[in-house]
Design a protein around this motif. Structure first.
Motif, PDB file in Angstrom:
ATOM      1  N   TYR A  36      -6.755  -3.880   2.798  1.00 35.69           N
ATOM      2  CA  TYR A  36      -6.001  -5.143   1.755  1.00 35.69           C
ATOM      3  C   TYR A  36      -5.921  -4.860   0.406  1.00 35.69           C
ATOM      4  O   TYR A  36      -7.411  -4.145  -0.047  1.00 35.69           O
ATOM      5  CB  TYR A  36      -7.250  -6.319   1.905  1.00 35.69           C
ATOM      6  CG  TYR A  36      -5.656  -7.959   0.910  1.00 35.69           C
ATOM      7  CD1 TYR A  36      -5.147  -7.919   2.141  1.00 35.69           C
ATOM      8  CD2 TYR A  36      -6.974  -7.939   0.407  1.00 35.69           C
ATOM      9  CE1 TYR A  36      -3.776  -8.519   1.527  1.00 35.69           C
ATOM     10  CE2 TYR A  36      -5.907  -9.021  -0.231  1.00 35.69           C
ATOM     11  CZ  TYR A  36      -4.563  -9.326   0.367  1.00 35.69           C
ATOM     12  OH  TYR A  36      -3.271 -10.718  -0.614  1.00 35.69           O
ATOM     13  N   PRO A  37      -4.915  -4.620  -0.285  1.00 28.80           N
ATOM     14  CA  PRO A  37      -4.761  -4.171  -1.134  1.00 28.80           C
ATOM     15  C   PRO A  37      -4.677  -5.536  -2.520  1.00 28.80           C
ATOM     16  O   PRO A  37      -5.113  -4.819  -3.250  1.00 28.80           O
ATOM     17  CB  PRO A  37      -3.297  -3.347  -1.306  1.00 28.80           C
ATOM     18  CG  PRO A  37      -2.927  -4.388  -0.179  1.00 28.80           C
ATOM     19  CD  PRO A  37      -3.408  -4.798   0.471  1.00 28.80           C
ATOM     20  N   ILE A  53      -2.741   6.161   3.824  1.00 24.29           N
ATOM     21  CA  ILE A  53      -3.022   4.995   3.606  1.00 24.29           C
ATOM     22  C   ILE A  53      -4.068   4.927   4.414  1.00 24.29           C
ATOM     23  O   ILE A  53      -4.823   4.909   5.846  1.00 24.29           O
ATOM     24  CB  ILE A  53      -1.423   3.987   4.598  1.00 24.29           C
ATOM     25  CG1 ILE A  53      -0.239   4.365   3.859  1.00 24.29           C
ATOM     26  CG2 ILE A  53      -2.295   2.547   4.140  1.00 24.29           C
ATOM     27  CD1 ILE A  53       0.452   3.711   4.428  1.00 24.29           C
ATOM     28  N   VAL A  73       1.139  -1.214   0.107  1.00 27.81           N
ATOM     29  CA  VAL A  73       0.338  -0.325  -0.078  1.00 27.81           C
ATOM     30  C   VAL A  73       0.934   1.380  -0.497  1.00 27.81           C
ATOM     31  O   VAL A  73       0.286   2.557  -0.888  1.00 27.81           O
ATOM     32  CB  VAL A  73      -0.590  -0.502   1.380  1.00 27.81           C
ATOM     33  CG1 VAL A  73      -1.975  -0.976   1.569  1.00 27.81           C
ATOM     34  CG2 VAL A  73       0.113   0.233   2.380  1.00 27.81           C
ATOM     35  N   THR A 124      -3.796  -7.995  -3.089  1.00 24.77           N
ATOM     36  CA  THR A 124      -2.652  -9.056  -3.872  1.00 24.77           C
ATOM     37  C   THR A 124      -2.666 -10.391  -4.260  1.00 24.77           C
ATOM     38  O   THR A 124      -2.364 -10.942  -4.982  1.00 24.77           O
ATOM     39  CB  THR A 124      -1.137  -8.646  -2.419  1.00 24.77           C
ATOM     40  OG1 THR A 124      -1.014  -7.815  -2.021  1.00 24.77           O
ATOM     41  CG2 THR A 124      -0.131  -9.306  -3.529  1.00 24.77           C
TER      42      THR A 124
END
Ligand code: GLU
Length: 297
Positions: free
Chosen positions: A127-128, A118, A109, A130
């Motif tokens: 949660y990005p 952020i 992030v 991934t």
């Protein structure tokens, strides 16, 4: 429907004034409404839960003059229920396995724009995404070493949103909420995706999570009114979408103000000075405690 509420402490430390307030308020409201007050021991965090803290919860609440039906629900007895719900969500393609640790998430992030704020939600950094592509993996629900299971929030919103609700969900707040107002609280798909994100539904050390367990347990106990601290207001938005996904009723919510110390800081379990057991040892009475937290005698 009979008014049914609960107090759901985790046996990970001593109860303090804030817990006493929450429990006594819920107990008072149950009495006023000719309803039921239930107790639930939230002991899914096996690394922190201790039998002696559980015993102290019973002792403290009894001393405060509260009563509740037994046997008491304990989350550690409900692993099969949590597993069944996870299996159903997994089979519907709504979860994915995630191997990111905190460091990976923080790195992902912060990478794009250094210095930018952020985004965080009730569980910390959003949660990005991934590992989201892993949601294509089907088969038995995996509880592999070193992974957690996350809800694919966008997909979850997509499956529960109907033509008539246009991606809007609601719950009824009978307490104060963060802005001091009760009423109908709107939760949009956008809120959920942007301010909660792909939340963890099963932690590797627990096989479940706070959010998943709490909605299943409230439903199993027939809770009509959830009375708890304002700190959980944002988490309620997550609970509402989980109700819809799992076909559970959404109770009414009453988020109460938090008891703070003289510096205005929220009380925490480590503030031993304010443990109920300490007050008891020092000769205070339950009436003194009621006065201290501002409840009528
Ligand atoms: N077990 C949670 C706690 O001790 C309370 C959860 C709830 O009331 O929903 O903070």
């Amino acid at each position: 429907m009979t008014f049914t509420t609960r107090f759901a402490p985790s046996p990970t430390g001593p109860l303090h004034l804030g817990h006493a307030y929450s429990a006594m308020l819920a107990h008072d409201m149950a009495l006023q409404n000719n309803g039921a007050f239930l107790l639930r021991i939230e002991d899914i965090d096996r690394s922190r839960a201790r039998p002696e803290w559980e015993q102290q919860i019973y002792d403290d609440l009894e001393w405060l003059g509260l009563s509740w039906p037994t046997p008491v629900m304990r989350q550690s007895d409900r692993v099969d229920t949590y597993q069944a719900a996870l299996t159903s969500l997994w089979d519907r393609g709504l979860m994915f396995r995630c191997t990111c640790n905190r460091k990976d998430i923080a790195a992902a992030v912060s990478a794009p724009q250094e210095g930018a704020e952020i985004p965080t939600g009730p569980d910390g950094i959003i949660y990005p995404g991934t590992c989201r592509a892993n949601s294509n993996v089907r088969g038995n629900v995996p509880f592999p070493e070193g992974a957690v299971l996350r809800l694919d929030m966008a997909q979850a919103c997509f499956v529960v949103t109907t033509h008539s609700d246009h991606g809007q969900h609601h719950f009824t707040e009978t307490g104060y909420g963060p802005d001091g107002q009760g009423g109908k609280v709107l939760v949009t798909d956008q809120d959920l995706i942007q301010t909660a994100g792909d939340i963890v539904l099963a932690r590797k050390d627990m096989g479940t999570s706070y959010h998943l367990s709490v909605v299943l347990d409230d439903a199993a106990q027939g809770i009509t009114h959830v009375i708890r601290g304002q700190d959980l207001f944002e988490a309620t938005k997550i609970h509402v979408i989980l109700h819809r996904l799992l076909g559970l009723p959404t109770p009414l919510y009453h988020h109460h103000t938090l008891i703070r110390d003289d510096q205005g800081k929220r009380l925490a379990k480590r503030d031993d000075a304010r443990a109920i057991s300490k007050y008891r040892e020092d000769g205070y009475t339950p009436e003194d405690i009621r006065k201290m937290v501002g409840l009528p005698l």
